[in-house]
Scaffold this active site. Structure first.
Site, PDB file in Angstrom:
ATOM      1  N   LYS A  77       0.862  -1.188   0.000  1.00  0.00           N
ATOM      2  CA  LYS A  77       0.000   0.000   0.000  1.00  0.00           C
ATOM      3  C   LYS A  77       0.892   1.229   0.000  1.00  0.00           C
ATOM      4  CE  LYS A  77      -3.969   1.876   2.606  1.00  0.00           C
ATOM      5  NZ  LYS A  77      -4.846   1.640   3.789  1.00  0.00           N
ATOM      6  N   SER A 152      -9.648   1.522   2.707  1.00  0.00           N
ATOM      7  CA  SER A 152      -8.813   2.335   1.836  1.00  0.00           C
ATOM      8  C   SER A 152      -7.735   1.536   1.096  1.00  0.00           C
ATOM      9  CB  SER A 152      -8.138   3.434   2.670  1.00  0.00           C
ATOM     10  OG  SER A 152      -7.301   2.862   3.645  1.00  0.00           O
ATOM     11  N   SER A 176      -9.698  -0.915   6.903  1.00  0.00           N
ATOM     12  CA  SER A 176      -9.163  -0.723   5.553  1.00  0.00           C
ATOM     13  C   SER A 176      -8.421  -1.899   4.938  1.00  0.00           C
ATOM     14  CB  SER A 176      -8.252   0.503   5.527  1.00  0.00           C
ATOM     15  OG  SER A 176      -9.038   1.652   5.402  1.00  0.00           O
TER      16      SER A 176
HETATM   17  N1  GLN Z   1     -12.900   3.535   6.115  1.00  0.00           N
HETATM   18  C1  GLN Z   1     -12.416   3.986   7.399  1.00  0.00           C
HETATM   19  C2  GLN Z   1     -12.151   5.462   7.344  1.00  0.00           C
HETATM   20  O1  GLN Z   1     -12.495   6.055   6.390  1.00  0.00           O
HETATM   21  C3  GLN Z   1     -11.221   3.206   7.790  1.00  0.00           C
HETATM   22  C4  GLN Z   1      -9.999   3.646   7.116  1.00  0.00           C
HETATM   23  C5  GLN Z   1      -8.810   2.813   7.473  1.00  0.00           C
HETATM   24  O2  GLN Z   1      -8.914   1.760   8.077  1.00  0.00           O
HETATM   25  N2  GLN Z   1      -7.653   3.309   7.097  1.00  0.00           N
HETATM   26  O3  GLN Z   1     -11.618   6.038   8.233  1.00  0.00           O
END
Ligand code: GLN
Length: 492
Positions: A77, A152, A176
């Site tokens: 990532k 994400s 994410s």
């Molecule tokens: N979707 C969640 C957010 O928008 C989690 C994001 C993540 O785990 N980095 O914060």
């Protein structure tokens, strides 16, 4: 899984001299190139990967053992620092920035013989659930290119689902790793907080962030987890105890294991097709001898509210460092303060700005107790309620995502609708507990559904044990001759 198979098989073949790392990497690079329209990668490090593959082949030829991930292509990532290779967090504000060091996980993957082939697309600074918040445009879901891959870590999940790389790393602050894995039909695992070093992970919300693997099989997730976990003096939150080898746990089966379905995470707000897959997963574990029951984790219903105060609060502080001086983009202006404002205005996308404002507000004098302080209290309640649940159950079960993959644009106009994607995942981050999403067949429109196995802190072994059983049960149910990421019938 690339055409060469899962990581375990690749490493065994490379170590045994039956396959060259070079041919494995070439195959991975070809798959990345032919799937370029999915936009899973921000950067492909083809030359460096091939050079490393040759060194691994030389080592094997010289009788050396390159390690348990010998020759395995890995996607990172793009918020995991790689020395001399752009690390963008899919944000304009890091334009032109190259980290001067590797993240600890990168060093550990290299030491195990893994080969980094590139950096994957993501929601900007890991804020989002669809990869639509990337400054470089979204990643497409390989199962249906009209849909989001989740987020994400959408690029990492898509790279796995499209058979580009057998192993990818993501980061999980509120889901994410697990949510995109579920939406793309692959395995995604978030370790116990402190198990995997965060050194070199660009910080979003430091009390929640963890790095973990995205793979096509549970055994590969366990393999990668063991390779990257363990104490790191460079991360002050790192747990001193060794993480241990998980491979023994995988075949143990679930006879006598107590499995609790979390009522608050599996009822209201969960689509019928997802609930049906959760029910089928629970039934299959019961048929293998697990004692399955329902359990209440009452504070979990407030998890999302607490998360969306704590995570933005920490983000507002962490992202203060992007000031136009120290990293990447600088938009010139007459004074330093104007330059700072102009840089941040141009460099951050809307969602990142929304989080910074939300977090700054929640931390401001006069509102701290009402918002941030209260959210911390809820976090304590979540921990307490989980502790009570784990007195009666060894592992907990819940859907990973309330729905299957949604269409592009469906939730971008309504931040709250997007935030609801994380309803089932954030509780594990607030508690710091490990959790894994395992493909559990398909739901609406034949799209993949993921089921989450959660375990208490440091309970990775029992979590992998239940996850492996769940995976085997799926494979047994799969019609003969079918394969691929979305395989598995909608009816049991
Ligand atoms: N979707 C969640 C957010 O928008 C989690 C994001 C993540 O785990 N980095 O914060």
């Amino acid at each position: 899984m690339t055409a060469a198979g899962p990581a375990l098989a690749i490493a065994a073949a490379v170590r045994g001299g039956e396959r060259s790392a070079t041919s494995v990497v070439e195959e991975s690079l070809a798959a990345i190139a032919s799937g370029a329209e999915l936009a899973a990668f921000n950067t492909v490090t083809a030359e460096a990967a091939l050079a490393r593959a040759r060194r691994i082949d030389d080592a094997v030829a010289a009788g050396e053992d390159p390690g348990c991930l010998a020759g395995v292509p890995v996607a990172l990532k793009d918020n995991i620092c790689t020395r001399g290779v752009a690390t963008t967090c899919s944000s304009r504000i890091l334009e032109g920035w190259e980290p001067p060091y590797d993240a600890t996980v990168v060093g550990r993957l290299n030491a195990a013989g893994g080969i980094v082939v590139g950096k994957t697309n993501m929601d900007e600074f890991a804020m989002g659930s669809s990869t639509e918040n990337s400054a470089f445009g979204p990643t497409l879901n390989p199962c249906d290119p009209a849909r989001v891959p989740g987020g994400s870590s959408g690029g990492s999940a898509a790279a796995g689902a499209a058979a580009m790389t057998p192993v990818a790393l993501g980061s999980d602050t509120g889901g994410s790793i697990r949510q995109p894995a579920a939406l793309c039909g692959v395995v995604g695992m978030k370790p116990t907080y402190g198990r995997v070093s965060r050194y070199g992970l660009v910080a979003f919300a430091s009390s929640l962030d963890q790095i973990g693997p995205i793979t096509c099989t549970v055994a590969d997730a366990a393999l990668v987890y063991s390779a990257i976990a363990g104490h790191d003096p460079l991360d002050s939150t790192s747990i001193p105890e060794p993480a241990g080898d998980m491979s023994g746990a995988l075949g143990e089966g679930v006879a006598g294991l107590r499995v609790g379905i979390v009522a608050e995470l599996s009822g209201e707000g969960i689509d019928g097709d997802v609930s049906a897959r959760l029910g089928a997963a629970a039934e299959s574990l019961a048929s293998l001898g697990a004692e399955v029951g329902e359990v209440s984790v009452p504070a979990a219903v407030y998890g999302l509210s607490a998360y969306f105060l704590i995570a933005p609060a920490e983000a507002s502080s962490n992202l203060a460092r992007y000031d136009g001086v120290r990293y990447g983009l600088r938009v010139p202006a007459a004074t330093a303060a104007d330059m700072n404002v102009a840089t941040r205005t141009a460099g951050f996308g809307d969602e990142v700005k929304r989080r910074i404002m939300l977090g700054t507000f929640a931390l401001s004098a006069g509102y701290y107790d009402a918002y941030y302080g209260k959210a911390l209290k809820v976090r304590t309640l979540v921990l307490r309620d989980f502790a009570a649940a784990y007195e009666r159950f060894d592992v907990l079960l819940a859907p990973t995502s309330p729905t299957v993959a949604f269409r592009f644009g469906e939730r971008t106009g309504n931040p709250l609708a997007m935030y609801l994607s994380d309803a089932c995942t954030v509780a594990s981050n607030l508690a710091g507990h490990p959790a894994i999403s395992v493909p559990a067949g398909s739901g609406a429109d034949g799209l993949p559904v993921g089921v989450q196995v959660m375990a208490p802190a440091l309970g990775e072994a029992v979590m992998f044990r239940a996850a492996a059983a769940l995976e085997r049960a799926q494979a047994d149910r799969r019609p003969a001759g079918s394969g691929g990421a979305t395989a598995g019938s909608a009816s049991p």
